[in-house]
Write a protein that holds these residues in place. Sequence first.
Motif, PDB file in Angstrom:
ATOM      1  N   ILE A  94      -9.161   5.792  -1.206  1.00  0.00           N
ATOM      2  CA  ILE A  94      -8.585   4.492  -1.772  1.00  0.00           C
ATOM      3  C   ILE A  94      -7.534   3.888  -0.503  1.00  0.00           C
ATOM      4  O   ILE A  94      -7.552   2.744  -0.310  1.00  0.00           O
ATOM      5  N   LYS A  95      -6.778   4.922  -0.171  1.00  0.00           N
ATOM      6  CA  LYS A  95      -5.879   4.433   0.952  1.00  0.00           C
ATOM      7  C   LYS A  95      -6.537   3.776   2.256  1.00  0.00           C
ATOM      8  O   LYS A  95      -6.152   2.846   2.667  1.00  0.00           O
ATOM      9  N   ILE A  99       0.991  -1.254  -0.128  1.00  0.00           N
ATOM     10  CA  ILE A  99      -0.064   0.184  -0.041  1.00  0.00           C
ATOM     11  C   ILE A  99       0.891   1.358   0.007  1.00  0.00           C
ATOM     12  O   ILE A  99       0.727   2.161  -0.726  1.00  0.00           O
ATOM     13  N   LEU A 139      -9.521  -2.969   4.563  1.00  0.00           N
ATOM     14  CA  LEU A 139      -9.570  -4.294   4.143  1.00  0.00           C
ATOM     15  C   LEU A 139      -8.450  -5.181   4.495  1.00  0.00           C
ATOM     16  O   LEU A 139      -8.562  -6.413   4.925  1.00  0.00           O
ATOM     17  N   SER A 140      -7.163  -4.826   4.580  1.00  0.00           N
ATOM     18  CA  SER A 140      -6.186  -5.446   4.940  1.00  0.00           C
ATOM     19  C   SER A 140      -6.173  -5.880   6.283  1.00  0.00           C
ATOM     20  O   SER A 140      -5.832  -6.900   6.758  1.00  0.00           O
ATOM     21  N   THR A 160      -8.157   0.406   1.463  1.00  0.00           N
ATOM     22  CA  THR A 160      -7.363  -0.934   1.180  1.00  0.00           C
ATOM     23  C   THR A 160      -6.825  -0.954   2.672  1.00  0.00           C
ATOM     24  O   THR A 160      -6.406  -2.221   3.044  1.00  0.00           O
ATOM     25  N   GLN A 161      -6.190  -0.189   3.431  1.00  0.00           N
ATOM     26  CA  GLN A 161      -5.777  -0.485   4.649  1.00  0.00           C
ATOM     27  C   GLN A 161      -6.947  -1.177   5.498  1.00  0.00           C
ATOM     28  O   GLN A 161      -6.640  -1.970   6.293  1.00  0.00           O
ATOM     29  N   THR A 203       2.790   1.691  -3.333  1.00  0.00           N
ATOM     30  CA  THR A 203       1.864   2.381  -4.361  1.00  0.00           C
ATOM     31  C   THR A 203       1.672   3.853  -3.994  1.00  0.00           C
ATOM     32  O   THR A 203       1.798   4.651  -5.397  1.00  0.00           O
TER      33      THR A 203
END
Length: 361
Positions: A132-133, A111, A139-140, A136-137, A114
């Motif tokens: 978006i950041k 992440i 979900l991770s 993704t954080q 990117t």
Amino acid sequence: MFLKLINFITQFDTKFNVLTYLTIRALLAMLSALFISLILGHIFIKRLQQHHISQVIRTDGPKSHLIKAGTPTMGGVLILFAFIVSILIWGDWSNIYLWVIIVTSIIFGAIGFTDDYLKMKYKSSNGLSSSIKFLTQSLSAIMISTWIILISQKTTHPQLLIPFFNDIILPLSIFDFLILSYFVIVGSSNAVNLTDGLDGLAIMSVVLILGALAIFAYFSGHYNFSNYLNMPYIPGINELFIICAALIGSSLGFLWFNTYPAEIFMGDIGSLSLGAILAVIAILIRQEILLFIMGGVFVAETLSVIIQVGYYKRYKKRIFLMTPLHHHFEKQNISEPKIIVRFWIVTLILVLIGLASIKIH
């Protein structure tokens, strides 16, 4: 990997068995990661310079930072490389906690990579969009938290320890534990990211906290110690002692080049992954609240941003001269090295307070 080799050699000479001891492996892991970072550091920096992989400085930031334009970034690659190689050499591959940490470092490192890549590509201090950041954080964090829950069900029930009151243990439902873990991982990852604004500030704070977490992991993985200190006994968790030692080694190696004036910055690939690793280690050893205490500098940096944004939206005025908090002190014409060292001292004090909780209950 090395353990299997040593176990084979000890069949012929039992003296080599000393290399399987936890403390010896931790020391060797730290030294290995440190030397890998130191040896590859200059080579890595030169390669980054050749490919013009450099920091994009915020135009609205302190004017003193403009001189840092062109400093190589993405040093987190060096930290994670030295760290992962070291624990793969000296760690126990059969220990599930080792793989949880490796996966965490790779996911959050990706992440951050990117984000750093987009900043360089578009020559902007803005990389991934905040939405978006955060997605993704999130979900991770949920994926890793779920994995931890599945592991924990085989050892201890989900629970929340209260520092300095070890007799008070709050049982958690699976859902409660998932929510807690989610906020700790995402919060810690972003908090370290916000703190990484001055040379060596974030990385040394991480090292100090890792040292304390290593001690807690060591005690939690030994039945006699954990029983005496009234801590939950978690079988196999003492492997985190080696993991913390390796990350301390790679971080100190990076600090050699990141100390003021920095030759390289860690970038988001470093700060996001380091924050997530701290969080996961704290969750695994059931010391989430203690991480909040010892990471008081990270918390203060984050709160300064939240307070500033909220207050400005409501009253169109600023409480701080600039956020995160370290920039506020820069605006007061306090030199960068002085701010850095003072924040280190504050972190050391908070870490010592955290360590005091081992016996104060």
